[in-house]
Design a protein around this motif. Structure first.
Motif, PDB file in Angstrom:
ATOM      1  N   THR A  88       0.702  -1.459  -0.063  1.00 40.57           N
ATOM      2  CA  THR A  88      -0.350   0.326  -0.114  1.00 40.57           C
ATOM      3  C   THR A  88       0.978   1.118  -0.146  1.00 40.57           C
ATOM      4  N   LEU A  89       0.500   2.323  -0.193  1.00 39.52           N
ATOM      5  CA  LEU A  89       0.737   3.587  -0.435  1.00 39.52           C
ATOM      6  C   LEU A  89       1.806   3.921   0.740  1.00 39.52           C
ATOM      7  N   ASP A  90       0.925   4.137   1.882  1.00 37.83           N
ATOM      8  CA  ASP A  90       1.778   4.533   2.920  1.00 37.83           C
ATOM      9  C   ASP A  90       2.140   3.849   3.999  1.00 37.83           C
ATOM     10  N   GLY A  91       3.008   2.190   2.855  1.00 40.65           N
ATOM     11  CA  GLY A  91       3.555   0.706   3.305  1.00 40.65           C
ATOM     12  C   GLY A  91       3.677   0.036   4.627  1.00 40.65           C
ATOM     13  N   THR A  92       2.269   0.334   5.022  1.00 44.50           N
ATOM     14  CA  THR A  92       1.368  -0.853   6.122  1.00 44.50           C
ATOM     15  C   THR A  92       1.418  -2.138   5.716  1.00 44.50           C
ATOM     16  N   ARG A  93       0.559  -2.606   4.590  1.00 51.55           N
ATOM     17  CA  ARG A  93       0.340  -3.927   3.926  1.00 51.55           C
ATOM     18  C   ARG A  93       1.567  -4.049   3.024  1.00 51.55           C
ATOM     19  N   ARG A  94       1.638  -5.374   2.956  1.00 52.55           N
ATOM     20  CA  ARG A  94       2.605  -5.764   2.101  1.00 52.55           C
ATOM     21  C   ARG A  94       1.677  -6.917   0.716  1.00 52.55           C
ATOM     22  N   GLY A 144      -6.645   1.752  -6.605  1.00 55.60           N
ATOM     23  CA  GLY A 144      -6.189   2.496  -5.532  1.00 55.60           C
ATOM     24  C   GLY A 144      -4.654   2.460  -5.813  1.00 55.60           C
ATOM     25  N   ALA A 145      -3.857   3.233  -4.950  1.00 58.87           N
ATOM     26  CA  ALA A 145      -2.521   3.663  -4.554  1.00 58.87           C
ATOM     27  C   ALA A 145      -1.835   2.954  -4.369  1.00 58.87           C
ATOM     28  N   TYR A 146      -0.635   2.494  -5.348  1.00 60.26           N
ATOM     29  CA  TYR A 146       0.002   1.548  -4.284  1.00 60.26           C
ATOM     30  C   TYR A 146       1.971   2.169  -4.344  1.00 60.26           C
ATOM     31  N   ALA A 147       2.387   1.203  -3.905  1.00 63.84           N
ATOM     32  CA  ALA A 147       4.474   1.257  -4.405  1.00 63.84           C
ATOM     33  C   ALA A 147       4.465  -0.317  -4.323  1.00 63.84           C
ATOM     34  N   VAL A 148       5.825   0.294  -5.353  1.00 62.41           N
ATOM     35  CA  VAL A 148       6.637  -1.067  -5.803  1.00 62.41           C
ATOM     36  C   VAL A 148       8.092  -0.965  -5.061  1.00 62.41           C
ATOM     37  N   LEU A 149       9.186  -1.719  -4.464  1.00 61.80           N
ATOM     38  CA  LEU A 149      10.104  -1.515  -4.608  1.00 61.80           C
ATOM     39  C   LEU A 149      10.656  -2.410  -4.682  1.00 61.80           C
TER      40      LEU A 149
END
Length: 207
Positions: free
Chosen positions: A131-137, A186-191
């Motif tokens: 998730t964008l806030d980093g709270t859930r993988r 929704g908005a997400y982030a990738v690392l």
């Protein structure tokens, strides 16, 4: 004795003599040159110094459909430590529709001052969506494909190895446990991560 005799014109015999003398002079000069080179410790004609060549190749990283370009491994190059590498991740486009498969790009750079080698196979790389806030993988590339083919690369100073990974858009858990379901809009982030080296998070959207 010096005057040519025979059935042919005299000039033909003279030409033959001149040609034979020229051959003898050339052979004598070659023998003298070889003797001089041996005396000086030189190499014989055709001798060359040993050289080594490193070629770059494109090879799939396996697992999540990754492909790459980088250099081949050399046996006498030191391993790349985490401190000698930088990892960057990018997203193919800022927004994907539900049902589309996002494409991520991973670039691994040798930021040290010397060449080094590292296994960069898909089993060593980890690409995560959260998730964008980093709270859930939500997904990790090694959850369901932990054993990728080895892909040892040698990178010169400043050289990069580039990979692409296509994500199905579904969730995953370690050891591929549980049901895999499409992530909602929704908005997400990738690392991206290789060993202890992590990229910064790159945002994207699923609409």
């Amino acid at each position: 004795m010096l005057e040519p005799t025979g059935p042919l014109p005299p000039e033909i015999y003279w030409r033959r003599r001149v040609f034979a003398i020229g051959i003898l002079v050339l052979a004598l000069a070659l023998v003298i040159w070889l003797v001089v080179m041996v005396a000086r410790g030189g190499t014989s004609p055709g001798g060359t110094a040993a050289t080594s060549t490193t070629t770059e190749s494109n090879a799939p990283a396996g697992g999540s459909g990754a492909s790459a370009a980088s250099s081949s491994a050399e046996s006498d190059v030191a391993p790349c430590s985490d401190q000698s590498l930088a990892v960057k991740v990018s997203v193919g486009q800022p927004t994907y529709r539900r049902g589309e498969q996002p494409v991520f790009g991973i670039v691994i750079t040798n930021i040290s001052a010397a060449p080094c080698s590292r296994d960069m196979g898909s089993g060593m790389q980890q690409i995560s969506v959260q998730t964008l806030d980093g709270t859930r993988r939500l997904w990790n590339s090694v959850d369901c494909y932990p054993d990728g083919q080895p892909d040892i690369r040698t990178l010169e100073r400043g050289q990069q190895a580039a990979f692409t990974v296509t994500w199905s858009g579904s969730t995953s858990q370690p050891n591929c446990a549980g049901e895999r379901v499409p992530v909602p809009s929704g908005a997400y982030a990738v690392l991206a991560q290789l060993g202890g080296v992590r990229s910064t998070a790159e945002p994207f959207n699923i609409g």
